[in-house]
Design a protein around this motif. Structure first.
Motif, short mmCIF file in Angstrom:
data_model
loop_
_atom_site.label_atom_id
_atom_site.label_comp_id
_atom_site.label_asym_id
_atom_site.label_seq_id
_atom_site.Cartn_x
_atom_site.Cartn_y
_atom_site.Cartn_z
N TYR A 9 -11.24 2.05 4.26
CA TYR A 9 -10.14 1.57 3.42
C TYR A 9 -10.70 0.74 2.28
O TYR A 9 -11.54 -0.14 2.50
N SER A 10 -10.23 0.99 1.05
CA SER A 10 -10.93 0.44 -0.10
C SER A 10 -10.01 0.25 -1.30
O SER A 10 -8.80 0.53 -1.23
N VAL A 11 -10.61 -0.20 -2.40
CA VAL A 11 -9.89 -0.34 -3.67
C VAL A 11 -9.91 0.98 -4.47
O VAL A 11 -9.65 0.98 -5.67
N HIS B 63 -10.33 7.40 0.11
CA HIS B 63 -11.08 6.25 0.65
C HIS B 63 -12.43 6.66 1.21
O HIS B 63 -12.87 6.16 2.25
N PRO C 8 -6.93 -7.28 -4.33
CA PRO C 8 -5.72 -6.44 -4.47
C PRO C 8 -4.44 -7.25 -4.70
O PRO C 8 -3.46 -7.12 -3.98
N TYR D 154 -13.36 -3.47 0.07
CA TYR D 154 -12.00 -4.01 0.00
C TYR D 154 -12.10 -5.44 0.51
O TYR D 154 -12.59 -5.67 1.62
N ASP E 282 -6.85 1.62 -6.53
CA ASP E 282 -6.76 0.71 -7.68
C ASP E 282 -7.65 1.23 -8.81
O ASP E 282 -7.24 1.26 -9.97
N TYR F 98 -16.86 -9.73 -4.00
CA TYR F 98 -15.63 -9.12 -4.51
C TYR F 98 -14.66 -10.21 -4.96
O TYR F 98 -14.06 -10.13 -6.04
N SER G 98 0.80 -1.24 0.00
CA SER G 98 0.00 0.00 0.00
C SER G 98 0.83 1.28 0.00
O SER G 98 0.25 2.37 -0.11
#
Length: 437
Positions: free
Chosen positions: A231-233, A164, A189, A170, A236, A182, A101
């Motif tokens: 907190y997430s993608v 985020h 990730p 996530y 990305d 997901y 990260s």
């Protein structure tokens, strides 16, 4: 990254530190001199050195490296241990680490370049570039049913992705049906290991960044955009936004606009076969031992990734990542080369959180968040940085011109309190160096 430096260091202390940290570089590359220089750096940072010694001498970790720099001076390195438990090579400034990260701040700054150029705006709906995100649905109960949904009231913006706050999930954070959805869709990730370890199995990612974005748009949001830090993608997905806005592939954009002009020659999504000897081993602490989960010579990072993960995909070295940090403390310039505008760096390292966002109870509670990294507020103003899933952590103090980073390899990152201990050790050493008022 958790706690960071509590205040900026005086100009006098900064200049003294720059002189001391830069002295080794002027003496040449002889091993004896290099060792003396390293010993000198260790003496200047006793709390940091003690931390590294404690972990490596007890074999809790195979090796650790700290890189600390002031102003425009070359960084000083504190190096302990080996690149792997059975590796004869000692940890060095050019050893390669999975920074996970710590990729996020790089992606964040790439986005800020485009914001500065007018190709993106912070409060622009991402559906302008990715139309499938125009009509998102939100879970009525976060992490609950994925069929009990309501229409989102707010459009996801560039700002939301960077901080985020888009409401995205996530797979390493969410629970229940949304986590399963997901993983089944390949919205994960990246891979960690080739071994069949359930606790580290992130599933098989989709094979392109465009497909990642398309499938993500089909998933319900966990939270209403702009209401909660989760907190997430997001970073990305930011990679795909960068592709569409710039007209270049995400990895090519990073190379052309950040890595090459900053002189970063050892930062990759895929480690070249010629450089695998520099890659450190990744381990999982189990029952007092270190289980190899990603040996260097058979690492998943030797393969071409499914796509360039803007949230967790890069491998870098202490020397190379320090150049990124050096560019930030130089407000976009390094070694006479301008990589970003000063305005873009100042904005990206400032608090970009929407006023409507609640951070209570999160890992950034009481702090701000900028372009992919935590931002200090109040007495902490001027700090920016983030950590990685394998124990790495890096931050800058813009006011002091200080940059500091720690590198090691173990998962999960909460097996040891390294993310909190390193900034605390830096702070303890600075407190001793700070001259009396």
């Amino acid at each position: 990254m958790h706690d960071v430096i509590d205040q900026a260091v005086s100009r006098r202390a900064l200049l003294r530190g720059a002189s001391l940290l830069g002295a080794g570089a002027a003496l040449g590359g002889l091993p004896l001199v290099a060792r003396a220089a390293e010993d000198g750096i260790a003496a200047q940072w006793p709390a940091v050195t003690a931390m590294l010694d404690r972990y490596v001498s007890t074999r809790k970790l195979a090796g650790m490296a700290a890189a600390i720099g002031w102003g425009t001076a070359a960084p000083g390195f504190i190096l302990r241990g080996k690149e792997g438990l059975d590796d004869p090579d000692a940890i060095g400034p050019d050893s390669l680490f999975r920074i996970y990260s710590m990729t996020k701040p790089i992606t964040g700054m790439a986005a800020m370049i485009l914001v500065d150029e007018g190709k993106l705006t912070l409060d622009q709906p991402i559906s302008d570039l990715l139309p499938k995100f125009a009509n998102m649905q939100v879970q009525v109960t976060p992490d609950g049913s994925i069929t009990d949904l309501r229409p989102a009231k707010t459009a996801i913006t560039v700002r939301h992705l960077l901080t985020h706050t888009a409401g995205l999930g996530y797979s390493i954070i969410q629970k229940g049906p949304i986590k399963t959805a997901y993983e089944s869709a390949g919205l994960v990730p990246g891979q960690v290991t080739r071994l069949p370890l359930p606790e580290l199995d992130r599933g098989r990612p989709v094979r392109s960044l465009a497909l990642f974005a398309d499938r993500l748009a089909e998933m319900p949001l966990v939270y209403e955009p702009g209401t909660k830090w989760s907190y997430s993608v997001g970073l990305d997905l930011m990679g795909r936004v960068i592709e569409v806005a710039s007209g270049a592939s995400f990895d090519a954009f990073l190379k052309e606009r950040i890595f090459d002009p900053a002189g970063m020659t050892s930062t990759w999504f895929q480690v070249p076969a010629s450089e695998d000897h520099r890659l450190t081993g990744n381990y999982s602490p189990m029952m007092g031992m270190l289980l190899p989960i990603d040996p260097p010579r058979s690492s998943v990072y030797l393969d071409k990734p499914a796509f360039p993960f803007g949230g967790a995909g890069l491998v870098s070295s202490p020397r190379d990542y320090d150049r990124f940090l050096d560019m930030l403390t130089g407000y976009g310039a390094i070694g006479g080369t301008r990589v970003m505008s000063e305005k873009a760096v100042r904005l990206g390292t400032s608090n970009l959180l929407p006023e409507t966002v609640n951070t209570a109870g999160t890992m950034v509670g009481g702090a701000g968040f900028g372009a992919g990294g935590r931002v200090g507020l109040g007495a902490l103003e001027g700090t920016y940085g983030w950590g990685g899933a394998a124990g790495t952590v890096a931050f800058v103090n813009m006011k002091a011109g200080l940059r500091a980073a720690l590198y090691t390899q173990y998962m999960p990152s909460d097996a040891y309190p390294v993310h909190a201990e390193f900034p605390q050790a830096v702070q303890a050493d600075l407190a001793k160096r700070r001259p009396a008022a």
